[in-house]
Design an enzyme around this catalytic site. Structure first.
Site, PDB file in Angstrom:
ATOM      1  CG  PHE A  11      40.392  28.309  -3.512  1.00 51.88           C
ATOM      2  CD1 PHE A  11      40.493  28.882  -4.769  1.00 51.88           C
ATOM      3  CD2 PHE A  11      41.545  27.849  -2.884  1.00 51.88           C
ATOM      4  CE1 PHE A  11      41.724  28.994  -5.392  1.00 51.88           C
ATOM      5  CE2 PHE A  11      42.772  27.961  -3.495  1.00 51.88           C
ATOM      6  CZ  PHE A  11      42.864  28.526  -4.759  1.00 51.88           C
ATOM      7  CB  ALA A 117      41.897  17.439   1.376  1.00 53.86           C
ATOM      8  CE1 TYR A 149      42.756  22.677   8.905  1.00 56.65           C
ATOM      9  CE2 TYR A 149      44.913  23.653   8.493  1.00 56.65           C
ATOM     10  CZ  TYR A 149      43.742  23.097   8.026  1.00 56.65           C
ATOM     11  OH  TYR A 149      43.556  22.943   6.672  1.00 56.65           O
TER      12      TYR A 149
END
Ligand code: UDP
Length: 320
Positions: A11, A117, A149
């Site tokens: 995305f 990122a 995560y």
């Protein structure tokens, strides 16, 4: 410039490709389509300055060639989405740690600048809202899958910063807060595409927990603009930056706004976290970035507000 975007069919990566191509740059994408989609880049396939390879960044000979061909690397390839993370923790940890190791090691051989990122998840359970880049990261217990995560991304950050300090590889780390817009899929749990699809289909909007938890939703166009500015700025090297909106909204209020803007008759239902994710799931009650650091360096100010974002996402899903 020639830009290599790992996860470029995702995305955010696909919007970043659009922005670089618009500026006149050449874009190389590598994506294994694990969470990305060929549909996100279908409109770019015929573009003369766009090149894509469907493969994993763990294919090192291939990645080495792409690194050679490019001036800078934007490393977006990662396992994302809380639902995916809770369901596939092994894949999350291995993908996020190992891919970043490989990208940084190969970039270092040719001393190519890398933007890594990371995520606002790294702030974890911190209550120091708004979150500053130099604030403490408060990780939950390792028995709760969600935190794998945050932890895997924190390791990515340490590694990127270590490459700069120790080996003078120019790296920039960004912590992306909730980023939304057209092309985001609800498949991995993201709330806005999920609510919009539910509302348009007349299905109940599933608000997890009490719905009092808050988030700030940044428009993907604003976020990719910030990534480009940071990569262009020499003083960003060796630093960590929050990127996101500071317009805070509760998830219950978000559901109401989606309902109103779609003119939907759907009801809003509360779903306990245990049912939505897994037993003992922990969410963060508030997540707001302090964006003064990026604002001071490159003048970052998000332009599109939440209602404008929702209108775009609704238009995307209704084909209008
Ligand atoms: N959420 C929700 N309903 C959904 C999906 C998500 O209420 O169908 C909530 C989720 O529990 C979290 C917020 O919306 O509090 C944002 O979730 P998302 O997965 O989009 O991003 P996160 O902020 O958790 O990374």
């Amino acid at each position: 410039m020639r830009i290599l975007i790992t996860g470029g069919a995702g995305f955010i990566g696909s919007h970043l490709s659009d922005a670089y191509l618009e500026r006149g740059d050449e874009v190389f994408v590598i994506d294994d389509l694990s969470t990305g989609s060929i549909g996100n880049i279908a409109h770019l396939k015929e573009h003369p300055r766009f090149h894509y390879t469907i493969d994993t960044v763990l294919n090192q000979p291939l990645l080495a060639e792409l690194v050679d061909a490019c001036d800078v690397i934007v490393h977006l390839a990662a396992a994302v989405g809380v639902k995916l993370i809770v369901e596939s923790p092994v894949r999350t940890i291995e993908t996020n740690v190992h891919c970043t190791e490989v990208v940084l090691a190969l970039a270092n051989k040719k001393k190519k600048k890398v933007l890594v990122a990371s995520t606002s998840e790294v702030y974890g359970l911190s209550e120091q809202v708004p979150f500053r880049e130099d604030g403490n990261l408060v990780m939950g217990a390792t028995t709760k899958g969600r935190w794998s995560y945050a932890c895997s991304k924190a390791i990515d950050e340490f590694l990127a910063l270590a490459y700069w300090r120790e080996k003078k590889l120019p790296t920039v780390v960004v912590r992306l807060f909730n980023t939304v817009g057209p092309r985001q899929t609800g498949q991995y749990g993201m709330v806005i595409p999920t609510f919009v699809k539910q509302a348009l289909a007349g299905r109940p909007l599933t608000v997890y927990g009490t719905g009092e938890q808050t988030r700030c939703f940044g428009y993907v166009g604003d976020v990719v603009g910030a990534l480009i500015k940071l990569l262009d700025h020499p003083e960003a090297i060796g630093h960590v930056f929050n990127i996101g909106s500071t317009e805070e909204v509760s998830i219950l209020e978000l559901a109401r706004r989606v309902k109103e803007l779609t003119k939907s008759d759907s009801e809003i239902v509360l779903v306990p976290y245990d049912e939505a994710y897994e037993e003992g799931f922990e969410d963060m009650p508030r997540r707001v970035p302090d964006t003064s650091k990026i604002n001071a360096l490159v003048g970052f100010q998000p332009e599109i507000k939440l209602d404008g974002i929702l209108e775009q996402v609704i238009a995307y899903y209704t084909g209008r």
